[in-house]
Scaffold this active site. Structure first.
Site, PDB file in Angstrom:
ATOM      1  N   ASP A   1      -6.400   1.098   0.957  1.00 44.26           N
ATOM      2  CA  ASP A   1      -6.443   1.220   2.408  1.00 44.26           C
ATOM      3  C   ASP A   1      -7.852   0.871   2.872  1.00 44.26           C
ATOM      4  O   ASP A   1      -8.668   0.388   2.096  1.00 44.26           O
ATOM      5  CB  ASP A   1      -6.024   2.631   2.846  1.00 44.26           C
ATOM      6  CG  ASP A   1      -7.027   3.704   2.438  1.00 44.26           C
ATOM      7  OD1 ASP A   1      -8.025   3.386   1.751  1.00 44.26           O
ATOM      8  OD2 ASP A   1      -6.819   4.875   2.795  1.00 44.26           O
TER       9      ASP A   1
ATOM     10  N   LYS B   1       0.830  -1.212   0.000  1.00 48.74           N
ATOM     11  CA  LYS B   1       0.000   0.000   0.000  1.00 48.74           C
ATOM     12  C   LYS B   1       0.863   1.261   0.000  1.00 48.74           C
ATOM     13  O   LYS B   1       0.664   2.170  -0.805  1.00 48.74           O
ATOM     14  CB  LYS B   1      -0.940   0.012   1.201  1.00 48.74           C
ATOM     15  CG  LYS B   1      -1.993   1.115   1.101  1.00 48.74           C
ATOM     16  CD  LYS B   1      -2.444   1.621   2.428  1.00 48.74           C
ATOM     17  CE  LYS B   1      -1.557   2.730   2.899  1.00 48.74           C
ATOM     18  NZ  LYS B   1      -2.017   3.462   4.062  1.00 48.74           N
TER      19      LYS B   1
END
Length: 199
Positions: free
Chosen positions: A122, A104
């Site tokens: 996320d 991420k």
């Protein structure tokens, strides 16, 4: 949101990397409160090269998991100086060689700095994309990432990441989503399914 972009404040690629690492399980608002003092003292990787953990920790002690984040940032600064001539790596794969930088964080940095056609996922992106119906039965962020990357055109995928995050923060909130104020409600699976139930 034609100009959707990160809400983290930074003045260099290194500062963005640090801000994104600090923002894990913490709000961008909180990170923006502490980074002015942090970046004033440590503006780049070189400035952190010989800094001890005990000298760095006070600058970030109010964020979540400060000990592990401090260790990661200090170790990353040395790798950036030693292996990348002080420059932030340009690929997702190289970024993930830095301590504490997972998919991420690497995707966010590569997308924002270098325009990489990736989709960082996320909690907001995961929740919002499932609610709207952009992902179907994705069991984890990686599955959601793959579905979203296939669904969005490369011309907009950089913005799409921020569209979904900002939509999740301000409209499609985890509790009590503001469906009545949502500009895309008529296209949303969650809204349409609940609307049908209430008829």
């Amino acid at each position: 949101m034609p100009n959707a972009e990160t809400e983290l404040k930074y003045n260099s690629p290194f500062q963005l990397l640090v801000a994104v690492r600090l923002s894990a399980q913490c709000t961008d608002k909180r990170i923006n409160e502490i980074t002015p003092k942090l970046f004033s003292r440590f503006p780049d990787a070189k400035s952190l090269y010989n800094i001890d953990f005990e000298d760095f920790l006070p600058y970030i002690k109010s964020v979540s998991y400060p000990n592990s984040k401090a260790k990661d940032i200090l170790a990353s600064a040395k790798i950036i100086v030693d292996n990348f001539n002080g420059e932030i790596p340009k690929t997702v794969e190289e970024l993930q060689t830095l301590p504490g930088v997972g998919p991420k964080t690497a995707n966010v940095v590569a997308s924002v700095l270098y325009g990489a056609n990736v989709m960082p996922v996320d909690t907001h992106v995961f929740r919002v994309s499932a609610r709207i119906g952009l992902t179907k039965k994705a069991k984890n962020p990686l599955q959601a990432e793959k579905q979203l990357e296939e669904g969005f055109d490369n011309k907009v995928i950089n913005k799409a990441h921020h569209w979904l995050i900002l939509h999740g923060r301000y409209v499609c909130t985890a509790r009590n989503p503001k469906c009545e104020k949502c500009g895309i409600a008529k296209f949303c699976d969650f809204y349409n399914n609940n609307f049908e139930l209430n008829k």
